[in-house]
Design a protein around this motif. Sequence first.
Motif, PDB file in Angstrom:
ATOM      1  N   THR A  15       0.856  -1.179   0.000  1.00 21.02           N
ATOM      2  CA  THR A  15       0.000   0.000   0.000  1.00 21.02           C
ATOM      3  C   THR A  15       0.893   1.231   0.000  1.00 21.02           C
ATOM      4  O   THR A  15       1.975   1.236   0.590  1.00 21.02           O
ATOM      5  CB  THR A  15      -0.946   0.041   1.204  1.00 21.02           C
ATOM      6  OG1 THR A  15      -0.190  -0.003   2.416  1.00 21.02           O
ATOM      7  CG2 THR A  15      -1.922  -1.127   1.174  1.00 21.02           C
ATOM      8  N   VAL A  24      -7.328   3.335  -4.651  1.00 19.57           N
ATOM      9  CA  VAL A  24      -7.143   2.920  -6.042  1.00 19.57           C
ATOM     10  C   VAL A  24      -6.436   1.572  -6.040  1.00 19.57           C
ATOM     11  O   VAL A  24      -5.368   1.424  -5.446  1.00 19.57           O
ATOM     12  CB  VAL A  24      -6.313   3.952  -6.832  1.00 19.57           C
ATOM     13  CG1 VAL A  24      -5.930   3.395  -8.206  1.00 19.57           C
ATOM     14  CG2 VAL A  24      -7.080   5.252  -6.998  1.00 19.57           C
ATOM     15  N   LEU A  26      -4.507  -0.963  -8.309  1.00 15.44           N
ATOM     16  CA  LEU A  26      -3.802  -1.086  -9.576  1.00 15.44           C
ATOM     17  C   LEU A  26      -3.584  -2.568  -9.864  1.00 15.44           C
ATOM     18  O   LEU A  26      -2.875  -3.256  -9.120  1.00 15.44           O
ATOM     19  CB  LEU A  26      -2.453  -0.368  -9.509  1.00 15.44           C
ATOM     20  CG  LEU A  26      -2.466   1.147  -9.279  1.00 15.44           C
ATOM     21  CD1 LEU A  26      -1.033   1.681  -9.231  1.00 15.44           C
ATOM     22  CD2 LEU A  26      -3.256   1.869 -10.363  1.00 15.44           C
ATOM     23  N   TRP A  37       3.933  -1.490 -12.535  1.00 15.72           N
ATOM     24  CA  TRP A  37       3.332  -0.179 -12.771  1.00 15.72           C
ATOM     25  C   TRP A  37       4.374   0.940 -12.762  1.00 15.72           C
ATOM     26  O   TRP A  37       4.080   2.069 -13.149  1.00 15.72           O
ATOM     27  CB  TRP A  37       2.254   0.105 -11.724  1.00 15.72           C
ATOM     28  CG  TRP A  37       0.977  -0.607 -12.000  1.00 15.72           C
ATOM     29  CD1 TRP A  37       0.551  -1.775 -11.439  1.00 15.72           C
ATOM     30  CD2 TRP A  37      -0.047  -0.214 -12.914  1.00 15.72           C
ATOM     31  NE1 TRP A  37      -0.673  -2.129 -11.951  1.00 15.72           N
ATOM     32  CE2 TRP A  37      -1.072  -1.187 -12.855  1.00 15.72           C
ATOM     33  CE3 TRP A  37      -0.203   0.867 -13.784  1.00 15.72           C
ATOM     34  CZ2 TRP A  37      -2.217  -1.102 -13.631  1.00 15.72           C
ATOM     35  CZ3 TRP A  37      -1.345   0.955 -14.562  1.00 15.72           C
ATOM     36  CH2 TRP A  37      -2.344  -0.030 -14.479  1.00 15.72           C
ATOM     37  N   GLN A  40       4.065   4.974 -12.105  1.00 17.52           N
ATOM     38  CA  GLN A  40       2.661   5.286 -11.829  1.00 17.52           C
ATOM     39  C   GLN A  40       2.332   5.127 -10.344  1.00 17.52           C
ATOM     40  O   GLN A  40       1.447   5.817  -9.829  1.00 17.52           O
ATOM     41  CB  GLN A  40       1.734   4.396 -12.665  1.00 17.52           C
ATOM     42  CG  GLN A  40       1.787   4.655 -14.154  1.00 17.52           C
ATOM     43  CD  GLN A  40       1.376   6.067 -14.546  1.00 17.52           C
ATOM     44  OE1 GLN A  40       0.643   6.741 -13.820  1.00 17.52           O
ATOM     45  NE2 GLN A  40       1.853   6.510 -15.692  1.00 17.52           N
ATOM     46  N   VAL A  41       3.023   4.245  -9.656  1.00 23.07           N
ATOM     47  CA  VAL A  41       2.740   4.030  -8.228  1.00 23.07           C
ATOM     48  C   VAL A  41       2.936   5.336  -7.458  1.00 23.07           C
ATOM     49  O   VAL A  41       2.066   5.764  -6.691  1.00 23.07           O
ATOM     50  CB  VAL A  41       3.619   2.910  -7.650  1.00 23.07           C
ATOM     51  CG1 VAL A  41       3.365   2.750  -6.145  1.00 23.07           C
ATOM     52  CG2 VAL A  41       3.364   1.590  -8.369  1.00 23.07           C
ATOM     53  N   PHE A  44       0.211   8.019  -8.417  1.00 23.69           N
ATOM     54  CA  PHE A  44      -1.090   7.799  -7.782  1.00 23.69           C
ATOM     55  C   PHE A  44      -1.012   8.009  -6.275  1.00 23.69           C
ATOM     56  O   PHE A  44      -1.970   8.496  -5.662  1.00 23.69           O
ATOM     57  CB  PHE A  44      -1.603   6.391  -8.107  1.00 23.69           C
ATOM     58  CG  PHE A  44      -2.276   6.279  -9.442  1.00 23.69           C
ATOM     59  CD1 PHE A  44      -3.627   6.553  -9.581  1.00 23.69           C
ATOM     60  CD2 PHE A  44      -1.560   5.909 -10.577  1.00 23.69           C
ATOM     61  CE1 PHE A  44      -4.262   6.464 -10.810  1.00 23.69           C
ATOM     62  CE2 PHE A  44      -2.181   5.808 -11.813  1.00 23.69           C
ATOM     63  CZ  PHE A  44      -3.531   6.094 -11.932  1.00 23.69           C
ATOM     64  N   ALA A  45       0.109   7.648  -5.676  1.00 23.68           N
ATOM     65  CA  ALA A  45       0.221   7.739  -4.215  1.00 23.68           C
ATOM     66  C   ALA A  45       0.209   9.181  -3.720  1.00 23.68           C
ATOM     67  O   ALA A  45      -0.060   9.430  -2.538  1.00 23.68           O
ATOM     68  CB  ALA A  45       1.490   7.041  -3.747  1.00 23.68           C
ATOM     69  N   TYR A  48      -3.858   9.398  -3.879  1.00 19.49           N
ATOM     70  CA  TYR A  48      -4.745   8.279  -3.588  1.00 19.49           C
ATOM     71  C   TYR A  48      -4.075   7.280  -2.646  1.00 19.49           C
ATOM     72  O   TYR A  48      -2.853   7.289  -2.460  1.00 19.49           O
ATOM     73  CB  TYR A  48      -5.123   7.557  -4.898  1.00 19.49           C
ATOM     74  CG  TYR A  48      -5.806   8.447  -5.901  1.00 19.49           C
ATOM     75  CD1 TYR A  48      -7.154   8.763  -5.763  1.00 19.49           C
ATOM     76  CD2 TYR A  48      -5.098   9.003  -6.969  1.00 19.49           C
ATOM     77  CE1 TYR A  48      -7.787   9.599  -6.672  1.00 19.49           C
ATOM     78  CE2 TYR A  48      -5.718   9.840  -7.872  1.00 19.49           C
ATOM     79  CZ  TYR A  48      -7.065  10.140  -7.724  1.00 19.49           C
ATOM     80  OH  TYR A  48      -7.695  10.974  -8.622  1.00 19.49           O
ATOM     81  N   HIS A  49      -4.912   6.433  -2.057  1.00 17.82           N
ATOM     82  CA  HIS A  49      -4.425   5.296  -1.276  1.00 17.82           C
ATOM     83  C   HIS A  49      -4.307   4.118  -2.241  1.00 17.82           C
ATOM     84  O   HIS A  49      -5.313   3.561  -2.683  1.00 17.82           O
ATOM     85  CB  HIS A  49      -5.397   4.978  -0.138  1.00 17.82           C
ATOM     86  CG  HIS A  49      -4.994   3.798   0.679  1.00 17.82           C
ATOM     87  ND1 HIS A  49      -3.738   3.663   1.210  1.00 17.82           N
ATOM     88  CD2 HIS A  49      -5.682   2.702   1.067  1.00 17.82           C
ATOM     89  CE1 HIS A  49      -3.665   2.528   1.894  1.00 17.82           C
ATOM     90  NE2 HIS A  49      -4.833   1.931   1.813  1.00 17.82           N
ATOM     91  N   VAL A  50      -3.085   3.757  -2.587  1.00 16.80           N
ATOM     92  CA  VAL A  50      -2.827   2.788  -3.639  1.00 16.80           C
ATOM     93  C   VAL A  50      -2.684   1.391  -3.043  1.00 16.80           C
ATOM     94  O   VAL A  50      -1.919   1.176  -2.096  1.00 16.80           O
ATOM     95  CB  VAL A  50      -1.552   3.148  -4.415  1.00 16.80           C
ATOM     96  CG1 VAL A  50      -1.225   2.075  -5.450  1.00 16.80           C
ATOM     97  CG2 VAL A  50      -1.707   4.511  -5.083  1.00 16.80           C
ATOM     98  N   LEU A  52      -1.515  -2.343  -4.251  1.00 19.98           N
ATOM     99  CA  LEU A  52      -0.678  -2.851  -5.328  1.00 19.98           C
ATOM    100  C   LEU A  52      -0.417  -4.344  -5.102  1.00 19.98           C
ATOM    101  O   LEU A  52       0.531  -4.719  -4.413  1.00 19.98           O
ATOM    102  CB  LEU A  52       0.636  -2.070  -5.340  1.00 19.98           C
ATOM    103  CG  LEU A  52       1.547  -2.201  -6.554  1.00 19.98           C
ATOM    104  CD1 LEU A  52       0.914  -1.524  -7.768  1.00 19.98           C
ATOM    105  CD2 LEU A  52       2.906  -1.586  -6.253  1.00 19.98           C
TER     106      LEU A  52
END
Length: 274
Positions: A15, A24, A26, A37, A40-41, A44-45, A48-50, A52
């Motif tokens: 995360t 989000v 992914l 990714w 992009q990680v 997005f981080a 957003y709360h990613v 993975l």
Amino acid sequence: MSTADVQGISLHYETHGDPGAPPVLLISGLGGVGASWGTQVARFAEKYHVILPDQRGTGRTTRALDGYTTQQLAADMATLVEALGVGPVHIVGASTGGAIAQYMALEHPSLVRSLTLSSTFARFDAFTRREFEVRRRLAAEWDRRDLLTAYSLFLFGPQYTREHPEAVVEWIDHAAALPAHPDDRRIGLARIDMIAAHDTSARLGEITRPTLVLCGEHNFCTPLPLSRELAHGIPNAGLTVFEDAGELIELEQPTRFFAEVNAFVEGLNGPDQG
């Protein structure tokens, strides 16, 4: 870095970002490893709360002997989202990840806030089926580096390869250096069979979550007509075409890729439609 017991396997995930931010998920392509990714990680981080994950049979997740269907992998992802208590999530699925995302929206809709389907398909057409028949033979016979070198011809657009040859070599080198497992070849073949069997074409009209479809103009792996079929079949779906891009648009045009997805997600300001 964490693991969760889901659907009879130990699923590895990471995360990133603020846990209080919109979540989000992914979901990566055929290789199945979240780290694919790339940059992009971090993008997005920032907002957003990613989440993975490494998919069933890949990365640091269990090398399972069975369960290689896109429906099962969707169930794996749904169980992870439930275990983390973060749903509904915005799903960004690339290629195989987009196929998995479709089944999440169809069979686990309460866990899905929106779908971004990148370089993906509802079903193979005659061209794609023949392509993956060839790729399956290569995967059965070639060593990893030679296989990845061949795959790069399917995955990167001609213009990107001409202008960034060093980035393509770096992608090959990085993927070839990942830790190997004795079952990797068997699982790789099972995953190719899995996507060849994927077919949601008759059910696209059942997807009710807001959907954005993305595809590169020069996508040789999962060509643009497959994305047009998705956008036509999913109610109110949008389609954005990336000029001069191939399959891996998130790597070839990373700034625009994030901008398109972020604008789509930010535009969903109303309450979740349950």
